[in-house]
Motif scaffolding. Sequence first.
Motif, PDB file in Angstrom:
ATOM      1  N   MET A  88       0.871  -1.217   0.040  1.00 13.30           N
ATOM      2  CA  MET A  88       0.042   0.072   0.156  1.00 13.30           C
ATOM      3  C   MET A  88       0.860   1.129  -0.072  1.00 13.30           C
ATOM      4  SD  MET A  88      -3.389  -0.397   0.188  1.00 13.30           S
ATOM      5  CE  MET A  88      -3.972   1.385   0.676  1.00 13.30           C
ATOM      6  N   HIS A  89       0.475   2.292  -0.570  1.00 15.85           N
ATOM      7  CA  HIS A  89       0.799   3.467  -0.393  1.00 15.85           C
ATOM      8  C   HIS A  89      -0.333   4.453   0.300  1.00 15.85           C
ATOM      9  CE1 HIS A  89       2.385   7.852  -2.405  1.00 15.85           C
ATOM     10  NE2 HIS A  89       2.468   7.732  -0.587  1.00 15.85           N
ATOM     11  N   PHE A 103       3.823  -1.402   3.487  1.00 16.57           N
ATOM     12  CA  PHE A 103       3.450  -0.246   2.894  1.00 16.57           C
ATOM     13  C   PHE A 103       4.492   1.133   2.865  1.00 16.57           C
ATOM     14  CE2 PHE A 103       2.705   0.221   7.619  1.00 16.57           C
ATOM     15  CZ  PHE A 103       3.373   1.286   7.932  1.00 16.57           C
ATOM     16  N   SER A 147       6.637   1.541   8.214  1.00 13.38           N
ATOM     17  CA  SER A 147       6.601   1.533   7.059  1.00 13.38           C
ATOM     18  C   SER A 147       7.906   1.098   6.366  1.00 13.38           C
ATOM     19  CB  SER A 147       6.695   3.037   6.700  1.00 13.38           C
ATOM     20  OG  SER A 147       7.721   3.733   7.167  1.00 13.38           O
TER      21      SER A 147
END
Length: 378
Positions: A88-89, A103, A147
């Motif tokens: 994901m971003h 992400f 992240s």
Amino acid sequence: MRIGIDARFYGPKTGGGGLGRYVAELVTHLEQIDSRNEYVIFLRKENFHECRVTKPNWSKRLVDVPWYSLAEQRVLPREIAQAKVDFMHFPHWNVPIFSHVPFIVTIHDLILLEDPSSAHATTRNAFVHGVKYAAFRVVLENAIHRSRHIITVSECTKQAVLKHFRVKSQKITVVHNGVNTPSEGRGVSLRGLNVVEPYVLAVGNRYPHKNLEILIESFVPVLAKHASASLVLAGKHDAFTDRLMRLVASLGLPEGAVRFVSSPSEDELGALYRHASLLAFPSKIEGFGIPPLEAMRVGTPVMSSDSSCLPEILGAAALYVDPNDSAKMSSIMLTAIEHPEVMRAQVERGHEQAARFRWDLAAKQTLDTYLRFGLRRL
């Protein structure tokens, strides 16, 4: 590679000015340059139809949950898992804690950590505000440390992340925002907006870090020498606007000296930019700063504070002032109104500076970040 983008902020109307524009421009330009990878765009009802994707490798998924909510933490991880994305971003720090999908996150600023006046500014009950601020810290810590990689929109924000969190510099990539040329504003009547030239313009929200109180106070000496001038504040009307209105009243300024234009359309904002004598941007802290670049695009000179990222973004094209130097603010505003020819060199440098920031370049650099870090170690 199957990439998910949390685009619930898509568009300035739904997601707010800078963040909503960032998401919309990123999605638009990524679609133009990437036909190889698959994308799933997560949207809300308000912007589901506004976001138009035309390529077969792009699809939309309705996830109508508010940001910064318990539903975001509960529902979004399930939706992401069902979409079967590889990573994901998240274009903002509000990353669901219980999502197990790798992400990348974009951090635009750390104003709530860096500026106490904004961190404590609220219209909520003190207990409620305290709970929300504690939750913000937990979610932000999660976004930073879990992240796969971090994108920041300025070197200044990168340094703020490094100062507040124990992460390595190589975990962060700086990708500057782009800037569009504002609308020509055809058909917009300034008088219809209750605006009369000459005027100094400020664009954006009215949070404390925007430093608009000092700007208003600095405009008082300008009025003493140029009674027909006005200060125009364009942005969303909220409780902070009401506070500024009370300040104007307490200063005893004549009617119309400070004009509030609430939630201007793109055409209205374009007209306001193009006819202003000066764009004032006196913020104490910013993550990037799009309004001064938009003003530069259309040939409007810019007065900016010399704090945080602004010298990095605006270069030699702005007239800088200490955000607490009321006298210098007054002097620059008066010069712009009475002697616009003095600003010609700033206008020329402004065109060159604003041209450096392009959304197609931002999208390319973001895609490069996806390819380098998105699937690493999977």
